[in-house]
Motif scaffolding. Sequence first.
Motif, PDB file in Angstrom:
ATOM      1  N   GLU A 178       1.594  -0.723  20.395  1.00  0.00           N
ATOM      2  CA  GLU A 178       1.226  -0.849  21.813  1.00  0.00           C
ATOM      3  C   GLU A 178       0.899  -2.301  22.194  1.00  0.00           C
ATOM      4  O   GLU A 178       1.081  -2.710  23.339  1.00  0.00           O
ATOM      5  CB  GLU A 178       0.006   0.029  22.138  1.00  0.00           C
ATOM      6  N   ARG A 181       3.246  -4.949  24.092  1.00  0.00           N
ATOM      7  CA  ARG A 181       3.475  -4.977  25.547  1.00  0.00           C
ATOM      8  C   ARG A 181       3.371  -6.414  26.070  1.00  0.00           C
ATOM      9  O   ARG A 181       2.414  -7.121  25.774  1.00  0.00           O
ATOM     10  CB  ARG A 181       2.435  -4.099  26.254  1.00  0.00           C
ATOM     11  N   GLY A 182       4.401  -6.822  26.797  1.00  0.00           N
ATOM     12  CA  GLY A 182       4.394  -8.153  27.400  1.00  0.00           C
ATOM     13  C   GLY A 182       4.715  -9.287  26.432  1.00  0.00           C
ATOM     14  O   GLY A 182       4.768 -10.445  26.830  1.00  0.00           O
ATOM     15  N   LEU A 207       6.383   2.794  25.037  1.00  0.00           N
ATOM     16  CA  LEU A 207       6.920   1.534  25.564  1.00  0.00           C
ATOM     17  C   LEU A 207       8.437   1.618  25.709  1.00  0.00           C
ATOM     18  O   LEU A 207       9.094   2.370  24.977  1.00  0.00           O
ATOM     19  CB  LEU A 207       6.602   0.373  24.615  1.00  0.00           C
ATOM     20  N   THR A 208       8.993   0.848  26.620  1.00  0.00           N
ATOM     21  CA  THR A 208      10.441   0.690  26.700  1.00  0.00           C
ATOM     22  C   THR A 208      10.742  -0.798  26.532  1.00  0.00           C
ATOM     23  O   THR A 208       9.816  -1.617  26.474  1.00  0.00           O
ATOM     24  CB  THR A 208      11.007   1.136  28.073  1.00  0.00           C
ATOM     25  N   ASP A 210      11.653  -2.672  28.749  1.00  0.00           N
ATOM     26  CA  ASP A 210      11.146  -3.377  29.929  1.00  0.00           C
ATOM     27  C   ASP A 210       9.698  -3.823  29.736  1.00  0.00           C
ATOM     28  O   ASP A 210       9.208  -4.679  30.459  1.00  0.00           O
ATOM     29  CB  ASP A 210      11.222  -2.474  31.169  1.00  0.00           C
ATOM     30  N   ASP A 211       9.013  -3.192  28.782  1.00  0.00           N
ATOM     31  CA  ASP A 211       7.596  -3.533  28.560  1.00  0.00           C
ATOM     32  C   ASP A 211       7.417  -4.719  27.625  1.00  0.00           C
ATOM     33  O   ASP A 211       6.308  -5.209  27.443  1.00  0.00           O
ATOM     34  CB  ASP A 211       6.847  -2.328  27.981  1.00  0.00           C
TER      35      ASP A 211
END
Length: 364
Positions: A178, A181-182, A207-208, A210-211
Amino acid sequence: MRARRPDADALGTSPPRRRDVLGYAWALGLGALTVPALALSTAGIVRAQDPSTAAGQRFMRIGTGSAAGHYFPIGGMIANAISRPPGARPCEKGGSCGVPGLIAVAQSTGGSVDNIRGLAAGTLNLALCQADIAYWARSGSAVFEDVGPMPDLVALARLYDEKMHLVVRANSDVTRVEDLRGRRVALGELGSGTLVDARLVLAAHGLTEDDVEPVYDRPGPAADQLVAGEIEAFFFVGAAPVTVVTELAEALPIRLLDLNGETFAGMSGRHPYLSAGVIPGGVYAGVPEPVSTLAVAAVLVTTKTLDTETAHGITRAIWHPNVRGLFGSEDEPEMLTPALAPHGTGIPLHAGAQRYYEEAGYLP
Ligand code: GLU
């Protein structure tokens, strides 16, 4: 700069690289063999589905993976084992135990998905492939939903187990999936099985792509980018130890993320042939504890267009006592033996391989 997203191609394939190994000739120093082999590898004149090109000779291409992984050198070893050019010394006199007249080359590719595409297109005759990818390709599911089933896809042998590596710097604040992310993350190169499984791991943790800031690169450049601080993490599915990770761990303190039960719960049993695995402690410098992760079998696959006699001969050659040390040696504890080879392939065995395992007593 944001890397190009492979949406345009559901399979995430990469263009084939021209990096072939003439395993047999390299191993035995048979210079005369390089002429037909190079003609095959550079000009691409010879169609793989029509391997009979000269009297008594047949050429075959084995699809592998990135030169930094295991598929590429193992493909070269398989090429050695199954090749037996006209005039070679007989097996019982210490010569080749391969298929008479066969000259095989290992070709570097993007990995499992690229290899399936190569088999489907007839540009490859044999390939290394993750069992999960082979299963999805044959059934036309998951990443292969758009292309439909490939019922001709069959296996010759399960060779060894691969482990999902999710590598970060030891001092990274990323401790769970997790936390990616970003962040900028190398998910695997286009056409690799790594990329497919990395997406599944992200999805299992909500998450995908895009994340994260995705990068689609081979393990070597990904490791360099981790050292340079340009990415936060990279994925690679390969047998431990992966040379690139070994070298990285010697250059900079690293950590491997634990992909524990939560990852499986997130996948909720929808992905056969991906199982729980462990990267043993001490395999990589500075990683003393075992790491829970995903495991998947590496399988030698082909199609039913390969005739039964040849498939039988190739399978027999791979497991011939003279070359069996390729797999199951003490140096390579992850490598499998012929007793395990017909099981867990994700797809049915080729009739010729089935016959070999039955005759040799590995199948009832
Ligand atoms: N399993 C990886 C893939 O298909 C390749 C592993 C290797 O080259 O050792 O992407």
